[in-house]
Motif scaffolding. Structure first.
Motif, PDB file in Angstrom:
ATOM      1  N   THR A  21       0.836  -1.191   0.000  1.00  9.21           N
ATOM      2  CA  THR A  21       0.000   0.000   0.000  1.00  9.21           C
ATOM      3  C   THR A  21       0.872   1.241   0.000  1.00  9.21           C
ATOM      4  O   THR A  21       1.549   1.555   0.970  1.00  9.21           O
ATOM      5  N   SER A  73       0.300   4.380   0.120  1.00 13.05           N
ATOM      6  CA  SER A  73       0.006   5.437   1.079  1.00 13.05           C
ATOM      7  C   SER A  73       0.525   5.126   2.486  1.00 13.05           C
ATOM      8  O   SER A  73       0.504   5.996   3.347  1.00 13.05           O
ATOM      9  N   SER A  74       0.997   3.920   2.708  1.00  9.25           N
ATOM     10  CA  SER A  74       1.562   3.558   4.005  1.00  9.25           C
ATOM     11  C   SER A  74       3.013   4.001   4.151  1.00  9.25           C
ATOM     12  O   SER A  74       3.577   3.926   5.244  1.00  9.25           O
ATOM     13  N   ASN A 130      -0.076   5.733  -7.023  1.00  9.59           N
ATOM     14  CA  ASN A 130       1.095   5.029  -6.463  1.00  9.59           C
ATOM     15  C   ASN A 130       2.404   5.603  -7.000  1.00  9.59           C
ATOM     16  O   ASN A 130       3.346   4.851  -7.309  1.00  9.59           O
ATOM     17  N   ARG A 181       3.634  10.283   4.503  1.00  9.82           N
ATOM     18  CA  ARG A 181       2.683   9.377   3.871  1.00  9.82           C
ATOM     19  C   ARG A 181       1.485  10.106   3.278  1.00  9.82           C
ATOM     20  O   ARG A 181       1.013   9.786   2.183  1.00  9.82           O
ATOM     21  N   SER A 182       1.006  11.082   4.003  1.00  8.65           N
ATOM     22  CA  SER A 182      -0.169  11.812   3.524  1.00  8.65           C
ATOM     23  C   SER A 182       0.193  12.938   2.563  1.00  8.65           C
ATOM     24  O   SER A 182      -0.686  13.506   1.907  1.00  8.65           O
ATOM     25  N   ARG A 206       3.369  13.700  -4.234  1.00 11.09           N
ATOM     26  CA  ARG A 206       2.939  12.317  -4.412  1.00 11.09           C
ATOM     27  C   ARG A 206       1.480  12.286  -4.807  1.00 11.09           C
ATOM     28  O   ARG A 206       0.712  13.186  -4.465  1.00 11.09           O
ATOM     29  N   ASP A 207       1.124  11.233  -5.517  1.00  9.08           N
ATOM     30  CA  ASP A 207      -0.258  10.972  -5.871  1.00  9.08           C
ATOM     31  C   ASP A 207      -0.554   9.556  -5.401  1.00  9.08           C
ATOM     32  O   ASP A 207      -0.177   8.576  -6.067  1.00  9.08           O
ATOM     33  N   ASN A 208      -1.199   9.428  -4.257  1.00  4.99           N
ATOM     34  CA  ASN A 208      -1.451   8.109  -3.693  1.00  4.99           C
ATOM     35  C   ASN A 208      -2.408   7.284  -4.555  1.00  4.99           C
ATOM     36  O   ASN A 208      -2.381   6.055  -4.516  1.00  4.99           O
TER      37      ASN A 208
END
Length: 123
Positions: free
Chosen positions: A28, A30-31, A77, A53-54, A72-74
């Motif tokens: 994952t 976002s983790s 990924n 992470r966020s 980042r773009d969760n």
């Protein structure tokens, strides 16, 4: 296990811009906190930037502050490094790194590393 693949490196003139991407797979996204390091011939690997992470917090080396932006773009990924006003001294192999802790990334102890992408800056 997390697999990281960097892309976006290349040759650019001084003053130009590049955007590096780091595509992650395996766990994952976002983790994980994400970061970028770089290494040029004869020099030690150095921290460039990190993001939590966020995405709520970012950290930069003094040498790139104000010129580089990590994001980042969760949903995709993917982590990014937007590099503006590039200088010849920015030339290096850039590595993406992931870890559960942004602190570990900033001290160079991230768990997962990509293979790197070459950035060349001509003067």
């Amino acid at each position: 296990q997390v697999q990281l693949v960097e892309s976006g490196g290349g040759l650019v003139q001084a003053g130009g811009s590049l955007r590096l991407s780091c595509a992650a797979s395996g766990r994952t996204f976002s983790s994980y906190a994400m970061g970028w390091f770089r290494q040029s011939p004869g020099k030690e690997r150095e921290f460039v930037a990190a993001i939590t992470r966020s995405g709520g917090s970012t950290y930069y080396a003094d040498s790139v502050k104000g010129r580089f932006t990590i994001s980042r773009d969760n949903a995709k990924n993917t982590a990014y490094l937007q590099m503006n006003s590039l200088k010849p001294e920015d030339a290096a192999v850039y590595y993406c790194v992931a870890d559960l802790s942004s602190v570990q990334i900033r001290v160079g102890s991230g768990d997962y590393w990509g293979q790197g992408t070459q950035v060349t800056v001509s003067s």
